[in-house]
Design a protein around this motif. Sequence first.
Motif, PDB file in Angstrom:
ATOM      1  N   ASN A  19     104.382 -24.018  78.323  1.00 32.45           N
ATOM      2  CA  ASN A  19     104.488 -22.757  78.923  1.00 32.45           C
ATOM      3  C   ASN A  19     105.642 -22.048  78.291  1.00 32.45           C
ATOM      4  N   PRO A  20     105.684 -20.929  77.496  1.00 25.93           N
ATOM      5  CA  PRO A  20     104.211 -20.343  77.254  1.00 25.93           C
ATOM      6  C   PRO A  20     103.614 -21.344  76.117  1.00 25.93           C
ATOM      7  N   PRO A  21     102.309 -20.947  76.292  1.00 29.95           N
ATOM      8  CA  PRO A  21     101.248 -21.712  75.388  1.00 29.95           C
ATOM      9  C   PRO A  21     101.601 -21.840  73.851  1.00 29.95           C
ATOM     10  N   VAL A  22     101.560 -22.792  72.913  1.00 31.46           N
ATOM     11  CA  VAL A  22     101.874 -22.729  71.759  1.00 31.46           C
ATOM     12  C   VAL A  22     100.545 -22.770  70.855  1.00 31.46           C
ATOM     13  N   PRO A  23     100.819 -22.143  69.853  1.00 29.56           N
ATOM     14  CA  PRO A  23      99.590 -22.300  68.664  1.00 29.56           C
ATOM     15  C   PRO A  23      99.537 -23.504  67.939  1.00 29.56           C
ATOM     16  N   VAL A  24      98.559 -24.227  68.125  1.00 27.18           N
ATOM     17  CA  VAL A  24      98.317 -25.482  67.352  1.00 27.18           C
ATOM     18  C   VAL A  24      97.125 -25.504  66.580  1.00 27.18           C
ATOM     19  N   VAL A  25      97.210 -26.218  65.213  1.00 26.92           N
ATOM     20  CA  VAL A  25      96.107 -26.329  64.270  1.00 26.92           C
ATOM     21  C   VAL A  25      95.715 -27.892  64.111  1.00 26.92           C
ATOM     22  N   THR A  26      94.535 -28.128  64.099  1.00 24.08           N
ATOM     23  CA  THR A  26      94.213 -29.624  63.902  1.00 24.08           C
ATOM     24  C   THR A  26      94.663 -30.192  62.478  1.00 24.08           C
ATOM     25  N   ALA A  27      95.392 -31.085  62.609  1.00 29.28           N
ATOM     26  CA  ALA A  27      95.912 -31.870  61.285  1.00 29.28           C
ATOM     27  C   ALA A  27      95.079 -33.135  61.030  1.00 29.28           C
ATOM     28  N   ASN A  28      94.720 -33.813  62.130  1.00 30.69           N
ATOM     29  CA  ASN A  28      93.785 -34.974  61.757  1.00 30.69           C
ATOM     30  C   ASN A  28      93.007 -35.369  63.258  1.00 30.69           C
ATOM     31  N   LEU A  29      91.705 -35.728  63.012  1.00 35.99           N
ATOM     32  CA  LEU A  29      90.936 -35.996  64.023  1.00 35.99           C
ATOM     33  C   LEU A  29      90.156 -37.040  63.671  1.00 35.99           C
ATOM     34  N   GLU A  44      80.625 -33.195  79.323  1.00 39.89           N
ATOM     35  CA  GLU A  44      82.041 -32.918  80.017  1.00 39.89           C
ATOM     36  C   GLU A  44      83.214 -33.696  78.835  1.00 39.89           C
ATOM     37  N   ALA A  45      84.226 -32.582  78.485  1.00 40.31           N
ATOM     38  CA  ALA A  45      85.370 -33.189  77.808  1.00 40.31           C
ATOM     39  C   ALA A  45      86.438 -33.430  78.679  1.00 40.31           C
ATOM     40  N   HIS A  46      87.017 -34.553  78.735  1.00 36.79           N
ATOM     41  CA  HIS A  46      88.180 -34.895  79.542  1.00 36.79           C
ATOM     42  C   HIS A  46      89.281 -35.300  78.492  1.00 36.79           C
ATOM     43  N   VAL A  47      90.437 -34.660  78.442  1.00 27.82           N
ATOM     44  CA  VAL A  47      91.413 -34.811  77.632  1.00 27.82           C
ATOM     45  C   VAL A  47      92.550 -35.133  78.280  1.00 27.82           C
ATOM     46  N   GLU A  48      93.320 -35.982  77.347  1.00 27.05           N
ATOM     47  CA  GLU A  48      94.423 -36.635  77.896  1.00 27.05           C
ATOM     48  C   GLU A  48      95.532 -36.021  76.878  1.00 27.05           C
ATOM     49  N   VAL A  49      96.753 -35.240  77.097  1.00 25.50           N
ATOM     50  CA  VAL A  49      97.616 -34.973  75.814  1.00 25.50           C
ATOM     51  C   VAL A  49      98.733 -36.112  76.126  1.00 25.50           C
ATOM     52  N   PHE A  50      99.320 -36.538  74.998  1.00 24.25           N
ATOM     53  CA  PHE A  50     100.370 -37.646  75.161  1.00 24.25           C
ATOM     54  C   PHE A  50     101.513 -36.951  74.786  1.00 24.25           C
ATOM     55  N   ARG A  51     101.691 -36.186  73.876  1.00 16.76           N
ATOM     56  CA  ARG A  51     103.118 -35.602  73.495  1.00 16.76           C
ATOM     57  C   ARG A  51     102.784 -34.412  72.811  1.00 16.76           C
ATOM     58  N   ALA A  57     101.694 -32.677  67.822  1.00 20.74           N
ATOM     59  CA  ALA A  57     101.265 -32.961  69.031  1.00 20.74           C
ATOM     60  C   ALA A  57      99.810 -34.141  68.982  1.00 20.74           C
ATOM     61  N   PHE A  58      99.853 -34.943  70.310  1.00 21.51           N
ATOM     62  CA  PHE A  58      98.916 -35.808  70.157  1.00 21.51           C
ATOM     63  C   PHE A  58      98.147 -35.829  71.373  1.00 21.51           C
ATOM     64  N   ALA A  59      96.653 -36.173  71.102  1.00 27.81           N
ATOM     65  CA  ALA A  59      96.057 -36.136  72.448  1.00 27.81           C
ATOM     66  C   ALA A  59      94.589 -36.755  72.149  1.00 27.81           C
ATOM     67  N   GLU A  60      94.076 -37.313  73.162  1.00 30.42           N
ATOM     68  CA  GLU A  60      92.701 -37.952  73.148  1.00 30.42           C
ATOM     69  C   GLU A  60      91.627 -37.271  74.154  1.00 30.42           C
ATOM     70  N   VAL A  61      90.407 -37.360  73.548  1.00 29.92           N
ATOM     71  CA  VAL A  61      89.340 -36.660  74.452  1.00 29.92           C
ATOM     72  C   VAL A  61      88.105 -37.655  74.644  1.00 29.92           C
ATOM     73  N   ALA A  78      99.352 -29.804  64.236  1.00 33.29           N
ATOM     74  CA  ALA A  78     100.470 -29.274  63.849  1.00 33.29           C
ATOM     75  C   ALA A  78     100.798 -28.154  65.011  1.00 33.29           C
ATOM     76  N   VAL A  79     101.995 -28.218  65.488  1.00 34.64           N
ATOM     77  CA  VAL A  79     102.562 -27.151  66.420  1.00 34.64           C
ATOM     78  C   VAL A  79     103.017 -26.041  65.401  1.00 34.64           C
ATOM     79  N   MET A  80     102.542 -24.799  65.309  1.00 35.58           N
ATOM     80  CA  MET A  80     102.931 -23.780  64.670  1.00 35.58           C
ATOM     81  C   MET A  80     104.041 -22.660  65.049  1.00 35.58           C
ATOM     82  N   GLY A  81     104.602 -23.184  66.146  1.00 35.32           N
ATOM     83  CA  GLY A  81     105.813 -22.498  66.634  1.00 35.32           C
ATOM     84  C   GLY A  81     105.457 -21.741  68.044  1.00 35.32           C
ATOM     85  N   ALA A  82     106.561 -21.039  68.342  1.00 35.03           N
ATOM     86  CA  ALA A  82     106.339 -20.227  69.716  1.00 35.03           C
ATOM     87  C   ALA A  82     105.509 -18.916  69.248  1.00 35.03           C
TER      88      ALA A  82
END
Length: 90
Positions: A19-29, A44-51, A57-61, A78-82
Amino acid sequence: MLLTLADTALGINLSTSQNPPVPVVTANLTADFLEPARPLDWVEAHVEVFRVGRRLAFAEVRLVANDRLLVRANATFAVMGAPGSAPSDG
Protein backbone atom coordinates in the motif's frame (compact mmCIF):
# COMPACT_ATOMS: atom_id res chain seq x y z
CA MET A 1 -1.98 -20.65 -21.00
CA LEU A 2 -1.54 -22.01 -17.47
CA LEU A 3 1.89 -20.41 -17.14
CA THR A 4 0.48 -17.07 -18.27
CA LEU A 5 -2.27 -17.36 -15.66
CA ALA A 6 0.33 -18.21 -13.00
CA ASP A 7 2.57 -15.27 -13.93
CA THR A 8 -0.33 -12.82 -14.02
CA ALA A 9 -1.78 -13.99 -10.69
CA LEU A 10 1.65 -13.74 -9.04
CA GLY A 11 2.36 -10.25 -10.38
CA ILE A 12 -1.03 -8.82 -9.46
CA ASN A 13 -0.94 -10.30 -5.96
CA LEU A 14 2.62 -9.11 -5.30
CA SER A 15 1.90 -5.62 -6.60
CA THR A 16 -1.34 -5.17 -4.66
CA SER A 17 0.04 -6.69 -1.45
CA GLN A 18 1.67 -3.30 -0.84
CA ASN A 19 0.00 0.00 0.00
CA PRO A 20 0.27 1.79 -2.36
CA PRO A 21 0.72 -0.95 -4.97
CA VAL A 22 4.22 -1.24 -6.43
CA PRO A 23 5.09 -2.10 -10.03
CA VAL A 24 6.82 -5.47 -10.40
CA VAL A 25 8.38 -7.33 -13.33
CA THR A 26 8.98 -11.08 -13.54
CA ALA A 27 12.68 -11.88 -13.07
CA ASN A 28 12.41 -15.67 -12.71
CA LEU A 29 9.54 -18.14 -12.86
CA THR A 30 9.80 -21.89 -12.36
CA ALA A 31 6.84 -24.23 -12.70
CA ASP A 32 5.95 -27.87 -12.24
CA PHE A 33 3.10 -29.12 -14.41
CA LEU A 34 1.46 -31.88 -12.39
CA GLU A 35 -1.80 -32.56 -14.26
CA PRO A 36 -3.41 -31.27 -17.44
CA ALA A 37 -6.37 -28.92 -17.39
CA ARG A 38 -9.46 -30.43 -18.98
CA PRO A 39 -12.01 -28.70 -21.21
CA LEU A 40 -14.45 -26.60 -19.14
CA ASP A 41 -12.25 -26.79 -15.99
CA TRP A 42 -12.57 -23.76 -13.71
CA VAL A 43 -8.94 -23.04 -12.84
CA GLU A 44 -8.23 -21.09 -9.64
CA ALA A 45 -4.96 -19.43 -8.69
CA HIS A 46 -3.96 -19.57 -5.02
CA VAL A 47 -1.07 -17.19 -4.34
CA GLU A 48 1.13 -16.92 -1.28
CA VAL A 49 3.35 -13.84 -1.05
CA PHE A 50 6.52 -14.59 0.90
CA ARG A 51 8.33 -11.27 0.85
CA VAL A 52 8.29 -7.92 -0.91
CA GLY A 53 11.55 -6.05 -0.44
CA ARG A 54 12.93 -2.86 -1.91
CA ARG A 55 14.37 -4.63 -4.97
CA LEU A 56 13.00 -8.19 -5.07
CA ALA A 57 9.73 -9.93 -4.26
CA PHE A 58 9.01 -13.65 -3.84
CA ALA A 59 5.80 -15.65 -4.14
CA GLU A 60 4.29 -19.03 -4.96
CA VAL A 61 1.13 -19.95 -6.85
CA ARG A 62 -0.87 -23.16 -7.06
CA LEU A 63 -3.31 -23.59 -9.93
CA VAL A 64 -6.17 -25.88 -8.94
CA ALA A 65 -9.20 -27.28 -10.78
CA ASN A 66 -11.79 -29.50 -9.09
CA ASP A 67 -9.45 -30.25 -6.17
CA ARG A 68 -6.70 -31.31 -8.60
CA LEU A 69 -3.34 -29.53 -8.37
CA LEU A 70 -2.45 -28.67 -11.95
CA VAL A 71 0.58 -26.40 -11.59
CA ARG A 72 2.76 -25.13 -8.79
CA ALA A 73 5.11 -22.26 -9.53
CA ASN A 74 7.60 -20.09 -7.67
CA ALA A 75 8.65 -16.67 -8.85
CA THR A 76 11.04 -13.84 -8.17
CA PHE A 77 9.98 -10.37 -9.28
CA ALA A 78 11.99 -7.17 -9.59
CA VAL A 79 10.36 -4.31 -7.69
CA MET A 80 10.47 -1.30 -9.99
CA GLY A 81 9.96 1.35 -7.30
CA ALA A 82 7.04 3.39 -6.10
CA PRO A 83 4.65 4.74 -8.73
CA GLY A 84 5.72 8.20 -9.86
CA SER A 85 9.11 8.02 -8.19
CA ALA A 86 12.11 9.30 -10.08
CA PRO A 87 14.65 6.71 -11.24
CA SER A 88 17.78 6.59 -9.12
CA ASP A 89 21.19 7.53 -10.48
CA GLY A 90 23.72 4.73 -10.50
